[in-house]
Design an enzyme around this catalytic site. Structure first.
Site, PDB file in Angstrom:
ATOM      1  N   ASP A  43       2.580 -10.842   9.962  1.00 45.78           N
ATOM      2  CA  ASP A  43       1.513 -11.081   8.991  1.00 45.78           C
ATOM      3  C   ASP A  43       0.551 -12.116   9.550  1.00 45.78           C
ATOM      4  O   ASP A  43       0.555 -13.293   9.174  1.00 45.78           O
ATOM      5  CB  ASP A  43       2.109 -11.537   7.658  1.00 45.78           C
ATOM      6  CG  ASP A  43       2.943 -10.446   7.006  1.00 45.78           C
ATOM      7  OD1 ASP A  43       2.639  -9.254   7.237  1.00 45.78           O
ATOM      8  OD2 ASP A  43       3.893 -10.776   6.270  1.00 45.78           O
ATOM      9  N   LYS A  71       7.240  -5.456  11.845  1.00 48.06           N
ATOM     10  CA  LYS A  71       6.508  -4.793  10.763  1.00 48.06           C
ATOM     11  C   LYS A  71       5.031  -5.114  10.878  1.00 48.06           C
ATOM     12  O   LYS A  71       4.643  -6.272  11.047  1.00 48.06           O
ATOM     13  CB  LYS A  71       7.017  -5.243   9.393  1.00 48.06           C
ATOM     14  CG  LYS A  71       6.299  -4.560   8.217  1.00 48.06           C
ATOM     15  CD  LYS A  71       6.898  -4.953   6.884  1.00 48.06           C
ATOM     16  CE  LYS A  71       6.369  -6.264   6.348  1.00 48.06           C
ATOM     17  NZ  LYS A  71       4.961  -6.159   5.859  1.00 48.06           N
ATOM     18  N   ASP A 111       3.856  -0.602   7.543  1.00 46.83           N
ATOM     19  CA  ASP A 111       4.002  -0.829   6.103  1.00 46.83           C
ATOM     20  C   ASP A 111       2.648  -0.691   5.411  1.00 46.83           C
ATOM     21  O   ASP A 111       2.013  -1.684   5.059  1.00 46.83           O
ATOM     22  CB  ASP A 111       4.594  -2.225   5.868  1.00 46.83           C
ATOM     23  CG  ASP A 111       4.930  -2.482   4.414  1.00 46.83           C
ATOM     24  OD1 ASP A 111       5.090  -1.502   3.663  1.00 46.83           O
ATOM     25  OD2 ASP A 111       5.034  -3.661   4.034  1.00 46.83           O
ATOM     26  N   LYS A 151       2.287   1.519   2.657  1.00 51.44           N
ATOM     27  CA  LYS A 151       2.528   1.880   1.251  1.00 51.44           C
ATOM     28  C   LYS A 151       1.527   2.930   0.766  1.00 51.44           C
ATOM     29  O   LYS A 151       0.813   2.735  -0.218  1.00 51.44           O
ATOM     30  CB  LYS A 151       2.478   0.632   0.368  1.00 51.44           C
ATOM     31  CG  LYS A 151       3.513  -0.428   0.726  1.00 51.44           C
ATOM     32  CD  LYS A 151       3.415  -1.607  -0.228  1.00 51.44           C
ATOM     33  CE  LYS A 151       4.402  -2.711   0.138  1.00 51.44           C
ATOM     34  NZ  LYS A 151       4.025  -3.404   1.403  1.00 51.44           N
ATOM     35  N   ASP A 208      -1.720   8.381  -2.706  1.00 55.99           N
ATOM     36  CA  ASP A 208      -2.973   9.087  -2.967  1.00 55.99           C
ATOM     37  C   ASP A 208      -2.593  10.500  -3.371  1.00 55.99           C
ATOM     38  O   ASP A 208      -1.409  10.809  -3.555  1.00 55.99           O
ATOM     39  CB  ASP A 208      -3.864   9.070  -1.712  1.00 55.99           C
ATOM     40  CG  ASP A 208      -5.351   9.075  -2.047  1.00 55.99           C
ATOM     41  OD1 ASP A 208      -5.760   9.925  -2.869  1.00 55.99           O
ATOM     42  OD2 ASP A 208      -6.094   8.250  -1.490  1.00 55.99           O
ATOM     43  N   ILE A 209      -3.572  11.373  -3.482  1.00 60.91           N
ATOM     44  CA  ILE A 209      -3.237  12.766  -3.747  1.00 60.91           C
ATOM     45  C   ILE A 209      -2.448  13.315  -2.561  1.00 60.91           C
ATOM     46  O   ILE A 209      -2.554  12.811  -1.442  1.00 60.91           O
ATOM     47  CB  ILE A 209      -4.492  13.614  -4.020  1.00 60.91           C
ATOM     48  CG1 ILE A 209      -5.401  13.646  -2.788  1.00 60.91           C
ATOM     49  CG2 ILE A 209      -5.249  13.097  -5.241  1.00 60.91           C
ATOM     50  CD1 ILE A 209      -6.550  14.636  -2.920  1.00 60.91           C
ATOM     51  N   THR A 263      -4.146  14.110   0.890  1.00 63.74           N
ATOM     52  CA  THR A 263      -4.620  12.929   1.613  1.00 63.74           C
ATOM     53  C   THR A 263      -3.459  12.175   2.254  1.00 63.74           C
ATOM     54  O   THR A 263      -3.545  11.729   3.406  1.00 63.74           O
ATOM     55  CB  THR A 263      -5.395  12.007   0.657  1.00 63.74           C
ATOM     56  OG1 THR A 263      -6.513  12.725   0.136  1.00 63.74           O
ATOM     57  CG2 THR A 263      -5.884  10.758   1.363  1.00 63.74           C
ATOM     58  N   ARG A 265      15.120 -14.865   2.212  1.00 60.26           N
ATOM     59  CA  ARG A 265      14.856 -16.280   2.458  1.00 60.26           C
ATOM     60  C   ARG A 265      16.149 -16.977   2.876  1.00 60.26           C
ATOM     61  O   ARG A 265      17.081 -17.072   2.084  1.00 60.26           O
ATOM     62  CB  ARG A 265      14.303 -16.948   1.193  1.00 60.26           C
ATOM     63  CG  ARG A 265      12.914 -16.457   0.783  1.00 60.26           C
ATOM     64  CD  ARG A 265      11.868 -16.921   1.769  1.00 60.26           C
ATOM     65  NE  ARG A 265      10.517 -16.533   1.374  1.00 60.26           N
ATOM     66  CZ  ARG A 265       9.914 -15.408   1.741  1.00 60.26           C
ATOM     67  NH1 ARG A 265      10.557 -14.547   2.523  1.00 60.26           N
ATOM     68  NH2 ARG A 265       8.686 -15.146   1.356  1.00 60.26           N
ATOM     69  N   ARG A 322       7.488 -15.256   6.700  1.00 59.62           N
ATOM     70  CA  ARG A 322       7.217 -16.681   6.843  1.00 59.62           C
ATOM     71  C   ARG A 322       8.375 -17.518   7.386  1.00 59.62           C
ATOM     72  O   ARG A 322       8.126 -18.433   8.191  1.00 59.62           O
ATOM     73  CB  ARG A 322       6.731 -17.242   5.494  1.00 59.62           C
ATOM     74  CG  ARG A 322       5.265 -16.919   5.235  1.00 59.62           C
ATOM     75  CD  ARG A 322       4.870 -17.109   3.786  1.00 59.62           C
ATOM     76  NE  ARG A 322       5.352 -16.012   2.957  1.00 59.62           N
ATOM     77  CZ  ARG A 322       4.968 -15.812   1.700  1.00 59.62           C
ATOM     78  NH1 ARG A 322       4.110 -16.644   1.132  1.00 59.62           N
ATOM     79  NH2 ARG A 322       5.430 -14.789   1.014  1.00 59.62           N
TER      80      ARG A 322
END
Length: 235
Positions: free
Chosen positions: A17, A39, A66, A68, A71-72, A75, A182, A212
Site C-alpha cells: 500500500d 498484494k 486486490d 474487488k 459490475d455487470i 464488464t 495485527r 502497516r
C-alpha cells in the site's frame, strides 16, 4: 477449487500500500527473500503497479491483485480476461452472485484464483445497517460464503473473526484469506474485526494479509520474519 497447503512464507501476503512503483520496488528490495507473496490494491494499481505483477512473477514471487471487481457480468468478465495475462495468483471480486459467476467463467484455465470478498473488515453491524442491509455481519458473511461455494470460486476473503465459522462451511481445501491481521501490540488502525497471526491461522485462515505492521515497521524484514515464524508455530 482445491488449495494446496502453502509454505509458511507464502501464507503471509504483504500489502504494498504505497503511492508509486518506485516505493513498491524499494520495499520489495528491503524485504528480500523474507516475503514470497505480495498484494497490489487500488493505490498502487492505479499508479502503474499492475506492471509489477509479471516482474514479481518472473522473480519467483506470487501476487494477489486486490481490485474487488463488481459490475455487470460482461464488464467483470472482460476485466478478468485481461487480468489473467498478468500471471497473478489471486484476484478479488465482491461476493455478488452475478459478479462471481462472470469471474469464474472468465478466468477459465488460466490458473488465477478468484477470491470473493464477503464483508469488508472495516465494517461492523452498525455499518451494514447504515448501508441498508437487514443482516448483521455474521449472517451476511455466511450467506455470501454459501453462494460463493455453490458458484465455484476458489476462495474467500473474510475477517479472521469469521474464519473458523467459514472453514466449517467451505471445508479444509478452499483458500481463506484474512486481512485485519495485527501482531500483538500493533494498532488496529481503521480495521474493526482484527486478530493476531497465530489466532487467525488456528482459526482456519490459509493466508494472512498484513500491511502497516510490516510496511511501517522500523525493520520491515524483521517484522515479516516474525509473522512467518508465528504462522509456523501456529500450525
Amino acid at each position: 477449487m482445491a488449495q494446496a497447503d502453502p509454505a509458511d512464507r507464502d501464507r503471509l501476503i504483504v500489502a504494498l500500500d504505497v503511492p508509486s512503483v518506485d516505493a513498491a520496488k524499494a520495499m520489495i528490495d528491503k524485504l528480500g527473500d523474507s516475503v514470497g507473496f505480495y498484494k497490489i490494491g487500488y493505490q498502487l494499481a492505479y499508479a502503474g503497479g499492475l506492471a509489477l505483477v509479471p516482474q514479481l512473477v518472473d522473480a519467483g514471487k506470487k501476487v494477489f491483485v486486490d481490485l474487488k471487481l463488481h459490475d455487470i457480468g460482461n464488464t467483470v468478465a472482460r476485466g478478468v480476461e485481461s487480468l489473467t495475462a498478468l500471471g497473478a495468483t489471486f484476484l478479488t471480486v465482491h461476493a455478488y452472485p452475478q459478479t462471481m459467476r462472470a469471474a469464474v467463467e472468465a478466468r477459465g484455465t488460466s490458473g488465477m484464483k478468484i477470491l470473493a470478498v464477503t464483508v469488508l473488515t472495516s465494517y461492523d453491524d452498525a455499518d451494514l445497517t447504515d448501508a441498508g442491509y437487514a443482516l448483521g455481519v455474521r449472517d451476511l458473511v455466511e450467506a455470501r460464503a454459501r453462494q460463493a461455494l455453490a458458484i465455484g470460486v476458489d476462495g474467500l476473503v473474510c475477517s479472521p473473526e469469521e474464519a473458523a465459522h467459514l472453514r466449517g462451511i467451505i471445508g479444509p481445501r478452499m483458500a481463506l484469506v484474512t486481512p485485519g491481521i495485527r501482531p500483538a501490540g500493533s494498532a488496529a488502525g481503521d480495521q474493526k474485526r482484527i486478530m493476531t497471526p497465530a489466532r487467525a491461522i488456528a482459526a482456519g485462515a490459509s493466508h494472512l494479509v498484513v500491511g502497516r505492521p510490516v510496511m511501517e515497521a522500523a525493520d520491515p524484514k524483521q517484522a515479516a520474519e516474525a509473522i512467518v515464524a508465528e504462522i509456523a508455530q501456529a500450525k
